[in-house]
Design a protein around this motif. Structure first.
Motif, PDB file in Angstrom:
ATOM      1  N   ARG A   1       0.828  -1.206   0.000  1.00 35.32           N
ATOM      2  CA  ARG A   1       0.000   0.000   0.000  1.00 35.32           C
ATOM      3  C   ARG A   1       0.864   1.260   0.000  1.00 35.32           C
ATOM      4  O   ARG A   1       0.534   2.251  -0.666  1.00 35.32           O
TER       5      ARG A   1
ATOM      6  N   GLY B   1      -0.205   2.582  -3.280  1.00 31.72           N
ATOM      7  CA  GLY B   1      -1.455   3.184  -2.829  1.00 31.72           C
ATOM      8  C   GLY B   1      -2.051   4.206  -3.781  1.00 31.72           C
ATOM      9  O   GLY B   1      -3.242   4.154  -4.101  1.00 31.72           O
TER      10      GLY B   1
ATOM     11  N   ARG C   1      -5.466   3.694  -5.794  1.00 32.23           N
ATOM     12  CA  ARG C   1      -6.561   4.629  -5.512  1.00 32.23           C
ATOM     13  C   ARG C   1      -7.088   5.240  -6.813  1.00 32.23           C
ATOM     14  O   ARG C   1      -8.290   5.289  -7.043  1.00 32.23           O
TER      15      ARG C   1
END
Length: 65
Positions: free
Chosen positions: A13, A17, A21
């Motif tokens: 992440r 990330g 996202r």
């Protein structure tokens, strides 16, 4: 920074990330994703879409290619 539990998930992440996202936000706007009945179904759907992109892209979707 401390990593507990599943540190590999925390590290993934950390490095992925923003890309995940962005992909998720775009994918969740699709008619397909909006028609799903629950949040869990939408999560499973976006994971499947990411996996399909990763498997079929000539570039590297982890890097946005």
């Amino acid at each position: 920074m401390e990593f507990t539990g599943q540190p590999e998930v925390s590290l993934a992440r950390l490095f992925l990330g923003m890309r995940l996202r962005t992909f998720s936000e775009e994918d969740l706007q699709s008619r397909r994703a909006r028609s799903l009945p629950s949040e869990l179904e939408r999560v499973v759907d976006v994971l499947a879409a990411w996996g399909l992109l990763k498997a079929t892209s000539p570039g590297d979707p982890w890097r946005g290619e």
